[in-house]
Design an enzyme around this catalytic site. Sequence first.
Site, short mmCIF file in Angstrom:
data_model
loop_
_atom_site.label_atom_id
_atom_site.label_comp_id
_atom_site.label_asym_id
_atom_site.label_seq_id
_atom_site.Cartn_x
_atom_site.Cartn_y
_atom_site.Cartn_z
N ARG A 30 9.84 -9.68 14.21
CA ARG A 30 11.15 -10.01 13.67
C ARG A 30 12.26 -9.49 14.56
NH1 ARG A 30 13.29 -13.46 9.92
NH2 ARG A 30 15.15 -12.61 8.93
N SER A 88 -6.29 12.25 -19.90
CA SER A 88 -6.54 13.44 -19.08
C SER A 88 -7.32 14.51 -19.82
CB SER A 88 -5.20 14.03 -18.62
OG SER A 88 -4.57 13.13 -17.73
N THR A 107 -3.49 7.06 -11.29
CA THR A 107 -3.73 7.48 -12.67
C THR A 107 -5.22 7.58 -13.01
OG1 THR A 107 -1.67 6.41 -13.31
CG2 THR A 107 -3.24 6.89 -15.07
N GLU A 112 -9.35 7.89 -12.81
CA GLU A 112 -10.21 8.95 -12.22
C GLU A 112 -9.41 10.26 -12.09
OE1 GLU A 112 -13.56 8.61 -11.09
OE2 GLU A 112 -13.54 6.66 -12.07
N GLN A 115 13.99 1.77 11.32
CA GLN A 115 12.70 1.14 11.04
C GLN A 115 11.56 2.03 11.56
OE1 GLN A 115 12.84 -1.52 9.22
NE2 GLN A 115 11.03 -2.79 9.49
N ASP A 136 -5.35 11.67 -13.53
CA ASP A 136 -3.92 11.59 -13.25
C ASP A 136 -3.58 12.54 -12.09
OD1 ASP A 136 -1.00 11.12 -14.54
OD2 ASP A 136 -1.24 13.21 -13.91
N THR A 196 -12.06 7.19 -21.76
CA THR A 196 -10.67 7.27 -22.22
C THR A 196 -10.46 6.71 -23.63
OG1 THR A 196 -9.90 7.08 -19.95
CG2 THR A 196 -8.33 6.49 -21.66
N GLY A 238 13.15 -10.05 3.06
CA GLY A 238 12.82 -11.20 2.22
C GLY A 238 11.39 -11.68 2.41
#
Lengths: 691, 691
Positions: free
Chosen positions: B360, B187, B468, B470, B379, B472, B181, B447
């Site tokens: 939870r 690319s 990205t 190897e 969920q 894009d 690169t 949280g």
Amino acid sequence: MESLEENGFQDQVQSIVTRRFRRLCFHLQPPLESASSGDLEVLSCACRAKVVVNRDRLSDYMRGKHRDVQQRVYDYFNSRPELQTPLEISKDEHRELCMRQLMGFVRESGIRPFRYALEDPGKYFAILEAVGGVDMSLGIKMGVQFSLWGGSVLNLGTKKHRDKYFEGIDNIEYPGCFAMTELHHGSNVQGLQTVATFDPLKDEFIIDTPNDGAIKWWIGNAAVHGKFATVFAKLILPTHDAKGISDMGIHAFIVPIRDMKTHKTLPGVEVHDCGHKVGLNGVDNGALRFRSVRIPRDNLLNRFGDVSRDGKYTSGLPSISKRFAATLGELVGGRVGLAYSSVGVLKISVIIAVRYSLLRQQFGPPKQPEISILDYQSQQHKLMPMLASAYAYHFATLHLLDKYSEMKRTHDEQLIGDVHTLSAGLKAYVTSYTAKSLSICREACGGHGYAAVNRFGSLRNDHDIFQTFEGDNTVLLQQVAGYLLKQYQEKFQGGTLTVTWNYLRVSMNSYLSQPNPVTARWEGEDHLRDPKFQLDTFRYRTSRLLQSVAVRLRKHSKTLGNFGAWNRCLNHLLTLAESHIESVILEKFIDAVQSSPDSSSRAALKLACDLYALDRIWNDIGTYRNVDYVAPNKAKAIHKLSEYLSFQVKTVAKELVDAFDIPDYVTRAPIGMQATEDAYSQYTQFAGFEN
Amino acid sequence: MESLEENGFQDQVQSIVTRRFRRLCFHLQPPLESASSGDLEVLSCACRAKVVVNRDRLSDYMRGKHRDVQQRVYDYFNSRPELQTPLEISKDEHRELCMRQLMGFVRESGIRPFRYALEDPGKYFAILEAVGGVDMSLGIKMGVQFSLWGGSVLNLGTKKHRDKYFEGIDNIEYPGCFAMTELHHGSNVQGLQTVATFDPLKDEFIIDTPNDGAIKWWIGNAAVHGKFATVFAKLILPTHDAKGISDMGIHAFIVPIRDMKTHKTLPGVEVHDCGHKVGLNGVDNGALRFRSVRIPRDNLLNRFGDVSRDGKYTSGLPSISKRFAATLGELVGGRVGLAYSSVGVLKISVIIAVRYSLLRQQFGPPKQPEISILDYQSQQHKLMPMLASAYAYHFATLHLLDKYSEMKRTHDEQLIGDVHTLSAGLKAYVTSYTAKSLSICREACGGHGYAAVNRFGSLRNDHDIFQTFEGDNTVLLQQVAGYLLKQYQEKFQGGTLTVTWNYLRVSMNSYLSQPNPVTARWEGEDHLRDPKFQLDTFRYRTSRLLQSVAVRLRKHSKTLGNFGAWNRCLNHLLTLAESHIESVILEKFIDAVQSSPDSSSRAALKLACDLYALDRIWNDIGTYRNVDYVAPNKAKAIHKLSEYLSFQVKTVAKELVDAFDIPDYVTRAPIGMQATEDAYSQYTQFAGFEN
């Protein structure tokens, strides 16, 4: 020699022919295709003259009335390079720096945010957004001090509290916390377990953490800097009946946690550090456990309920649930601020991604220069609806700010309900969108988007929790759905509907009447870009979702009970809430387009607004197709037009991001500088190469 | 007394009645509703007996043949606490730690990854995934050393290179880089500008960076540790014609960059640090500028093209483009590894989110205990299709590993093309999905998901760039689309199609024949859960997208040229590629369900597979509705069934995540421990509270 009449007639014929031809073209050759097909091009150019944007005029219109104070915030920090947050900084250093930034700003800039929180909330939120642009940790630290700690004292307390604490909060001699969330309870505030028991002998409350699940958790300002905390706890009063005590529900108490002089933790207060977070590491979140901590009776924030010297409870509000609602209702400002600040983050992200996409060139036609990556349809698809949305949310949150200020001024009952729901909905919708967009922008900027200096990482990490704090987005959207259902019920009981939900009142029935088989097939550009079509389509969806979920809830509640029925319809309810918020956003955007004073800005905003509308319709095309609200070919036309509008918005994308008017020293990313020609050299210099 | 025949007949009648009744129930009362409606419940329970999962058997089936070596990786790092990456660490310390981890592992664990890279690629990738689970920076650092630097020497070089470098790469005495690169080109590898000019006088190549845009950028191992770099550059040969030189296209060269003893940068090599990144800060990415750096002729990696002593070029491949394709083709292993490792990240993320969601509790029916948040439909909607997808991708990437190993063994031409496209597609599709999922999981855990110790932040930041590097993702998907179009063309020219695309060969026409108006209305559960229906539906979409984009491309290329036409259809092409990859994934998942040796695992996998299939169909329901492939009521039934399947998968969610068999000391998040009862106390201990 032609008479005037003839001339007029000819014009008329000409215009009919042109219109027909255009319509024909549109069918044969949808807009996307026509741009480069010879003869037709003249016509399509005529009806789609290139939009020329006067950046300054658009910017003036966008800025809003508080842009001056934001500039003063930027100027202050720009003049104090030692207060800049470096790219790499340890948690502890960041916390100290963040406190220095806050102190410096409040004491030196001549801006006293806490005063505006009362007098001019719009200005306060504008300051908060600008400060967040400097470092989001600082924005949140300031929000903890003034909106949460300060806000609880002002809004839940009475004059005695204001007199005692205002100055210290304002000048940060009293740094404070807002201790609501517990380890086991965040969203379910009524489930909090911390207790405050009144001791009539000593005229004190005793604050206790009954079990580890009741440890106050995530409390900003607690780990390092806080001297006080507003602690939410169940108020327990002694009674003379067999039970011996009475639980009066959740109340707020001012609890000193550190010594004013030595800064040592006070007896009975155990503080630990919640540690490293995904982002916002400039904010010192801590965990608090109380063991019989005694505070004077006066420390009860007693606006909505009070305890007398002899332990009698008095309140202007009749029930625990009313008092609880009133208490939480006062905290709505936090959501308004988050929605507004989230749009600020979205703007910065879009600015950087768009400018880089204009700068970056990769591939191109054979033996020709490479083209900018924003020339690729895929990149336009990623970024242009996002740019349009940033505009849409800008206007929607400005509207929310105005409503909020009005509510604070008038205390109008209906307005309170509206602002509560609108702030919940916009906070949830906008922060979810911004969170997703930050990831898309990072990815759209490839490797250079992964350099920390180019901001996407820290913006995403810092902003991420916007989806959770001040109300989990999934919970908030349910509040919106609940409010809509309440309105719907009242409508059927002949009650009046509040203003925000006007469209439901006016025309729920007309939206729900069978879709007209003719309009379902209209696919001309004029029709699809007609605000009436767009609004009708959005509102039809909301109305339909509302009506159908009401039916389903009624049905399921018979066998599953209300809670079970609600859960069975939960995805449906969330979709309803989002659909409603999208309608409100579109409505405000359309208003903003129409109110724009100059035609060039209006044309640019209209492009963005149409893209926002059609992109959203296309995203949910399945729903419309399922009820044949749009015919297959119309669906296709909507898709084609939204791709074409992305292309059109791209042609003014630079001006549209420039008009957000955020200085380079605030966006900061080398790849996102306004003068894109300097971007690469800024970047190589940053890495240490000499230019 | 009944005869046996009678008995059989009665059974038969009974079963017909039951089936009819079930079908009727389904219409009157879709599955979602029937679970709690008295009499019907018995029947619906009968046909949907609670799936009981034998976690160990499922786990054995899942593990694959390389689970033992992964356990050895985990054991090694578990035995070396000083090699654990702490939550907070500076960039420089992280880089040093990462190098120590790599050296320690390679020299002490008895596992020599580089040897497996050649002998047993499947094992190599399994090691890489496990190492990435310890610290993703380490996984990438190892990938740079062995896959990229080592891989380029082995695959692009010849025996002389292997003899000279193998040992040093294997034992990390020769740490190296892969310098492909450049600042201006990622690319578009063919657009690289670095030059390597042959000097026949000295028998050397001269490496030069002609301008700042050609600076090698993002080069892993370059900023601190690398001694060598494989540099990709245009090979320039002197000629005797008027031009004087000839550009032979991109070639790879071994360039020493630091002194073997002093570690000083060598003359003519300028190295700078690319600085802090969004994640992976244990990897030292640097930027390299070359000023007339001379290397011996032997340093050309000459497998696909060589230069003789007198400057003559020889190659077994006829053209620059063939040689370029062969060179890049050798690098496909990186994508295989990323796709596979990305599934590993997805698993960790899903494990943590699911376990926490079971632990939870928040809200519940009035006056009853709170319920687990995984009991909420919303969920389930967030996490269950994700869990199903993790299983789907697990089998799909195992399949890819097998194909890759086979390709490495046989060098079969068709297989090379298939593996290239499949690895491009799976890498793009899976990494995009995992990236989005990490954000969803963080948000779904509220949280506590924001605490750094609970992993989502670092996993997301580290994994982000998988989209990205190897290749894009947007570029890779275009390669998939291009390959599909090529196959489509060849089909019409009577050519043979390669195996992966079997379904196109066999039945493109049948998929594209008018959708059967009867099946378009079938909405029974048996039908919707029939693998044939599911595969047909996926493939119909791919076939249709392929045919329609081929028509559009042909049309547009007349006016816009090939490049313009491609860009005009880009969104369409990307959808096609994704659609194809989804089909391949489903196919492999269905195979895996059917091959599962025990019935309890098969039942659990079948649930997950159905959810994967129906969730995807519902996500793109607009497309199917637009062509009336499914009728409105069928669309509704698909939606209801996918919600119901989310609910069903939830009932075995714990077992399904446990079966991934990733030890607690690898997942590490306190909220994601296998024994959920300890989770909160682990967490309070972490913050410093005594339990």
